[in-house]
Scaffold this active site. Structure first.
Site, PDB file in Angstrom:
ATOM      1  N   TYR A  98      -2.117  -0.173   9.653  1.00 31.37           N
ATOM      2  CA  TYR A  98      -1.879  -1.314   8.746  1.00 31.37           C
ATOM      3  C   TYR A  98      -0.772  -0.690   8.245  1.00 31.37           C
ATOM      4  O   TYR A  98      -0.443  -0.920   7.451  1.00 31.37           O
ATOM      5  CB  TYR A  98      -2.993  -0.207   8.421  1.00 31.37           C
ATOM      6  CG  TYR A  98      -3.381  -0.561   6.472  1.00 31.37           C
ATOM      7  CD1 TYR A  98      -3.658  -2.064   6.227  1.00 31.37           C
ATOM      8  CD2 TYR A  98      -3.050   0.423   5.612  1.00 31.37           C
ATOM      9  CE1 TYR A  98      -4.481  -1.727   4.594  1.00 31.37           C
ATOM     10  CE2 TYR A  98      -3.680   0.246   4.183  1.00 31.37           C
ATOM     11  CZ  TYR A  98      -4.236  -1.003   4.307  1.00 31.37           C
ATOM     12  OH  TYR A  98      -3.862  -1.332   2.705  1.00 31.37           O
TER      13      TYR A  98
ATOM     14  N   SER B 171       1.196  -1.365   0.132  1.00 33.23           N
ATOM     15  CA  SER B 171       0.018   0.260   0.200  1.00 33.23           C
ATOM     16  C   SER B 171       0.889   1.086  -0.097  1.00 33.23           C
ATOM     17  O   SER B 171       2.233   0.747   0.515  1.00 33.23           O
ATOM     18  CB  SER B 171      -0.763  -0.267   1.352  1.00 33.23           C
ATOM     19  OG  SER B 171      -1.577   1.548   1.374  1.00 33.23           O
TER      20      SER B 171
HETATM   21  N1  LIG Z   1      -8.602  -0.821  -1.235  1.00 30.37           N
HETATM   22  C1  LIG Z   1      -7.375  -0.074  -0.875  1.00 30.37           C
HETATM   23  O1  LIG Z   1      -8.115   1.202  -1.076  1.00 30.37           O
HETATM   24  C2  LIG Z   1      -6.508  -0.481  -0.849  1.00 30.37           C
HETATM   25  C3  LIG Z   1      -5.524   0.078  -1.229  1.00 30.37           C
HETATM   26  C4  LIG Z   1      -3.899  -0.319  -1.400  1.00 30.37           C
HETATM   27  C5  LIG Z   1      -3.458  -1.266  -0.592  1.00 30.37           C
HETATM   28  N2  LIG Z   1      -4.708  -2.540  -0.672  1.00 30.37           N
HETATM   29  C6  LIG Z   1      -4.198  -3.829  -0.652  1.00 30.37           C
HETATM   30  O2  LIG Z   1      -4.793  -4.257  -1.841  1.00 30.37           O
HETATM   31  C7  LIG Z   1      -5.500  -6.494  -0.718  1.00 30.37           C
HETATM   32  C8  LIG Z   1      -6.816  -6.206  -1.509  1.00 30.37           C
HETATM   33  O3  LIG Z   1      -7.903  -5.382  -0.824  1.00 30.37           O
HETATM   34  P1  LIG Z   1      -9.451  -5.080  -1.213  1.00 30.37           P
HETATM   35  O4  LIG Z   1      -9.422  -3.614  -1.413  1.00 30.37           O
HETATM   36  O5  LIG Z   1      -9.540  -6.066  -2.373  1.00 30.37           O
HETATM   37  O6  LIG Z   1     -10.249  -5.164   0.322  1.00 30.37           O
HETATM   38  P2  LIG Z   1     -11.729  -6.338   0.723  1.00 30.37           P
HETATM   39  O7  LIG Z   1     -12.498  -6.105  -0.640  1.00 30.37           O
HETATM   40  O8  LIG Z   1     -12.053  -6.114   2.013  1.00 30.37           O
HETATM   41  O9  LIG Z   1     -11.462  -7.950   0.432  1.00 30.37           O
HETATM   42  C9  LIG Z   1      -9.790  -8.947   1.030  1.00 30.37           C
HETATM   43  C10 LIG Z   1     -10.056  -9.700   0.870  1.00 30.37           C
HETATM   44  O10 LIG Z   1      -8.926  -9.993   1.939  1.00 30.37           O
HETATM   45  C11 LIG Z   1     -10.117 -11.483   2.190  1.00 30.37           C
HETATM   46  N3  LIG Z   1      -9.214 -12.011   3.926  1.00 30.37           N
HETATM   47  C12 LIG Z   1      -9.318 -11.195   5.349  1.00 30.37           C
HETATM   48  N4  LIG Z   1      -9.172 -11.778   5.866  1.00 30.37           N
HETATM   49  C13 LIG Z   1      -8.805 -12.887   5.133  1.00 30.37           C
HETATM   50  C14 LIG Z   1      -8.097 -14.243   6.401  1.00 30.37           C
HETATM   51  N5  LIG Z   1      -7.683 -14.073   7.808  1.00 30.37           N
HETATM   52  N6  LIG Z   1      -8.263 -15.247   5.618  1.00 30.37           N
HETATM   53  C15 LIG Z   1      -8.249 -15.729   4.415  1.00 30.37           C
HETATM   54  N7  LIG Z   1      -8.919 -13.980   3.628  1.00 30.37           N
HETATM   55  C16 LIG Z   1      -8.848 -12.973   4.508  1.00 30.37           C
HETATM   56  C17 LIG Z   1     -11.125 -11.597   2.260  1.00 30.37           C
HETATM   57  O11 LIG Z   1     -12.327 -12.783   2.482  1.00 30.37           O
HETATM   58  P3  LIG Z   1     -13.040 -12.685   2.751  1.00 30.37           P
HETATM   59  O12 LIG Z   1     -14.251 -12.113   1.512  1.00 30.37           O
HETATM   60  O13 LIG Z   1     -13.580 -14.344   3.596  1.00 30.37           O
HETATM   61  O14 LIG Z   1     -13.791 -11.422   3.596  1.00 30.37           O
HETATM   62  C18 LIG Z   1     -11.236 -10.719   1.140  1.00 30.37           C
HETATM   63  O15 LIG Z   1     -11.130 -11.729  -0.175  1.00 30.37           O
HETATM   64  C19 LIG Z   1      -5.299  -5.847   0.581  1.00 30.37           C
HETATM   65  O16 LIG Z   1      -3.279  -6.307   0.977  1.00 30.37           O
HETATM   66  C20 LIG Z   1      -5.054  -4.301   0.702  1.00 30.37           C
HETATM   67  O17 LIG Z   1      -4.453  -3.998   2.065  1.00 30.37           O
HETATM   68  C21 LIG Z   1      -5.687  -1.896  -0.376  1.00 30.37           C
END
Ligand SMILES: NC(=O)c1ccc[n+]([C@@H]2O[C@H](COP(=O)([O-])OP(=O)(O)OC[C@H]3O[C@@H](n4cnc5c(N)ncnc54)[C@H](OP(=O)(O)O)[C@@H]3O)[C@@H](O)[C@H]2O)c1
Length: 269
Positions: free
Chosen positions: A152, A139
């Protein structure tokens, strides 16, 4: 990395970015082992993927449970995984001292310890391939630590350090280690309070599809470290060479962060 014959384990596949990555990778013709915690969500995702993927499998796993990670490693071996994308993650917005320690512990476990554990479990398998890659999703906050996002930011800075150290340790092997740091993305990771904070601060954000395209381009090109978005990558660079400048730039924004954090966590000061 040629994506059309890659066999990719994607964690966080059921999330906002994960679904976009799965869609784009399927279009490239990759084989996918999709991992999340909810089998129904994974099955629906697999059904909706565009044609082109060579094979698709799903597995519901809580990555914070070591026994489940061991089960996933066995499935990865059966699937013939040669690319691991550590994408699963959680967020927690609020002031560090106002939140229970368990909140920070969950973020550190899910966003740093779990991907390190999974990578450790898969390394023997990846080393046995002719060519393999590990892609860690970080991130902007991993290079530009932000108030209100202490755990985070710390976990994502850890992911950056983990990626760099592992790349150096594997530099005499055929396993590439890549790190991509997206800026804000429109996904369920961000609560209403985070979206309101980003809007007030004027933070730019990407659609999951745009972020996924850039992440897949980095994977295909084997780019070791990629920071998505401008001016975010400039601020991250300045923070690396002159953090006091960023301290000064962020100080006037603290009151805004605190106001939104109080909405996220009523009762905090
Ligand atoms: N969104 C942003 O603004 C942003 C910015 C920079 C970086 N990122 C990074 O991008 C990545 C994806 O994030 P996203 O935005 O797609 O978030 P999201 O929509 O909340 O999805 C999170 C995913 O992680 C899974 N997960 C969470 N805890 C878990 C666990 N204990 N075991 C297995 N799976 C788990 C969730 O599974 P479930 O469906 O089962 O809950 C879901 O598939 C993350 O690493 C995040 O830090 C996001």
């Amino acid at each position: 990395m040629r994506l059309n014959d890659a066999r990719i384990l994607l964690t966080g596949a059921s999330g906002g970015l994960g679904q976009a990555l799965a869609q784009a990778l399927a279009r490239e013709g990759a084989s996918l082992l999709l991992v999340g915690r909810d089998q129904n969500k994974l099955a629906a995702l697999a059904l909706g993927l565009p044609g082109g993927a060579r094979s698709i499998a799903t597995l519901a796993v809580d990555l914070n449970q070591p026994a489940e990670v061991a089960r996933l490693a066995r499935e990865a071996e059966n699937f013939g995984v040669d690319v691991l994308i550590n994408n699963a993650g959680i967020n927690a917005f609020g002031l560090f001292e106002q939140r229970d320690w368990s909140c920070a512990a969950d973020v550190l476990e899910t966003n740093l310890a779990a991907p390190m554990r999974l990578t450790h479990a898969l390394l023997p398998l990846l080393r046995a391939r002719d060519h393999a890659a590990i892609l860690n999703i970080g991130s902007t906050f991993g290079s530009l630590p932000f108030p209100g996002f202490i755990a985070y930011s710390s976990a994502k800075a850890g992911m950056k350090g983990f990626s760099q150290a592992l790349r150096r340790e594997l530099s005499d092997s055929q396993v590439e280690v890549l790190y991509v740091a997206p800026r804000a993305i429109d996904t369920p990771l961000n609560s209403a309070a985070v979206n309101a904070l980003n809007a007030e601060l004027g933070s730019r954000h990407d659609t999951p599809e745009r972020a996924a395209r850039q992440i897949i381009a980095a994977l295909a090109a084997g780019r070791s470290e990629t920071h998505l978005g401008f001016p975010e990558r400039l601020f991250a660079w300045i923070n690396g060479v002159a953090p006091a400048l960023i301290d000064r730039a962020l100080a006037p924004k603290l009151a805004v962060v605190k106001r939104h954090a109080n909405v996220a966590s009523p009762g905090s000061r």
